[in-house]
Design an enzyme around this catalytic site. Structure first.
Site, PDB file in Angstrom:
ATOM      1  N   LEU A 195       0.726  -1.445  -0.020  1.00 11.31           N
ATOM      2  CA  LEU A 195      -0.009   0.234  -0.155  1.00 11.31           C
ATOM      3  C   LEU A 195       0.337   1.224  -0.024  1.00 11.31           C
ATOM      4  O   LEU A 195       1.948   1.479   0.737  1.00 11.31           O
ATOM      5  CB  LEU A 195      -0.857  -0.227   1.354  1.00 11.31           C
ATOM      6  CG  LEU A 195      -1.918  -1.076   1.278  1.00 11.31           C
ATOM      7  CD1 LEU A 195      -2.714  -0.945   2.989  1.00 11.31           C
ATOM      8  CD2 LEU A 195      -3.135  -0.824   0.361  1.00 11.31           C
ATOM      9  N   CYS A 196       0.383   2.595  -0.867  1.00 14.42           N
ATOM     10  CA  CYS A 196       1.019   3.079  -1.038  1.00 14.42           C
ATOM     11  C   CYS A 196       0.728   3.756   0.536  1.00 14.42           C
ATOM     12  O   CYS A 196       2.515   5.195   0.820  1.00 14.42           O
ATOM     13  CB  CYS A 196       0.530   4.456  -1.939  1.00 14.42           C
ATOM     14  SG  CYS A 196       1.308   6.392  -2.032  1.00 14.42           S
ATOM     15  N   PHE A 197       0.069   4.675   1.440  1.00 15.73           N
ATOM     16  CA  PHE A 197       0.299   5.388   2.234  1.00 15.73           C
ATOM     17  C   PHE A 197       1.008   3.688   3.537  1.00 15.73           C
ATOM     18  O   PHE A 197       0.978   4.508   4.637  1.00 15.73           O
ATOM     19  CB  PHE A 197      -1.370   5.167   2.372  1.00 15.73           C
ATOM     20  CG  PHE A 197      -1.664   6.187   2.309  1.00 15.73           C
ATOM     21  CD1 PHE A 197      -1.858   7.808   2.105  1.00 15.73           C
ATOM     22  CD2 PHE A 197      -2.096   5.880   0.686  1.00 15.73           C
ATOM     23  CE1 PHE A 197      -2.279   9.108   1.521  1.00 15.73           C
ATOM     24  CE2 PHE A 197      -2.887   7.529   0.086  1.00 15.73           C
ATOM     25  CZ  PHE A 197      -2.534   8.313   0.937  1.00 15.73           C
TER      26      PHE A 197
END
Length: 231
Positions: free
Chosen positions: A122-124
């Site tokens: 996940l990017c976050f």
């Protein structure tokens, strides 16, 4: 995704800059351009979400309770050449906008972050210099793609936690005070972009050439299994 790519091509040919703000229905995963498709199976909570692949890099984003933006700039615009500064300034404009709304986000600038080899799905859950965090959690991230004579910057502002990504609290879980609605952010952010860059923004629809090209790109690229599973 097809509209953003069509806008990028348009900026390359006609020199027009565009800022686009949108949301998704239903909740959808966008894979970064270089991510392996099979990696999505490692994230159990989002397995039922439809998936697309972005033209920009970075980690997967669960587009659900968030705000997505895209900025396309032609070569003649100075920020196409100063793209690292563009990244930082766009995030700073969002920080200033959120501060007015009582959300104290800040940018990450850390040599250890820049040298990190950790690549969560996940990017976050990733960190890049210039990302925006709140109480240790990432709330804003962006990525770029250059095409011929234009630049595309994609970004996401995580407003609230999604059932498809329960490990990621959003602004409304982290900040004290009333919940932040996307309409409020959309109405106020352009003023801070104007202050940061000296731009003059005004509402505009998509012209017929862009929508026609986007329809072609949707079918030939972004809806294609070959594109989505190309890695």
């Amino acid at each position: 995704m097809a509209v953003d790519r069509a806008l990028l091509e348009s900026a390359s040919s006609d020199g027009v800059a565009m800022i686009r703000i949108y949301q998704w229905e239903p909740a959808t995963i966008s894979l970064g351009y270089f991510q392996a498709y099979d990696y999505r199976q490692t994230h159990v909570a989002s397995r039922e979400c439809p998936v697309v692949r972005r033209a920009t890099g970075g980690g997967a984003i669960i587009h659900d309770r968030e705000m997505t933006y895209s900025i396309v700039l032609p070569r003649k615009n100075r920020w196409t050449r100063e793209n690292a500064e563009l990244f930082r300034r766009v995030h700073r404009s969002l920080i200033n906008c959120l501060a007015e709304l009582g959300v104290p986000g800040c940018q990450v600038f850390d040599k250890a972050v820049a040298e990190s080899r950790s690549e969560p799905f996940l990017c976050f859950q990733r960190r890049a210099n210039g990302d925006v965090v709140l109480k240790g959690f990432k709330i804003i991230g962006s990525a770029q793609r250059r095409l011929k004579d234009a630049l595309l910057q994609h970004g996401s502002v995580l407003l609230s936690q999604s059932k498809a990504a329960p490990e990621l609290p959003g602004i409304n879980e982290l900040a004290n005070g009333p919940g932040l609605e996307v309409e409020v952010l959309v109405s106020r952010w352009p003023r801070y972009l104007e202050q940061e860059f000296g731009w003059k923004t005004f509402p505009s629809g998509l012209d017929k050439a862009v929508t026609t090209r986007a329809s072609i790109l949707e079918q030939s690229v972004f809806a294609s299994v070959d594109w989505t599973r190309k890695r």
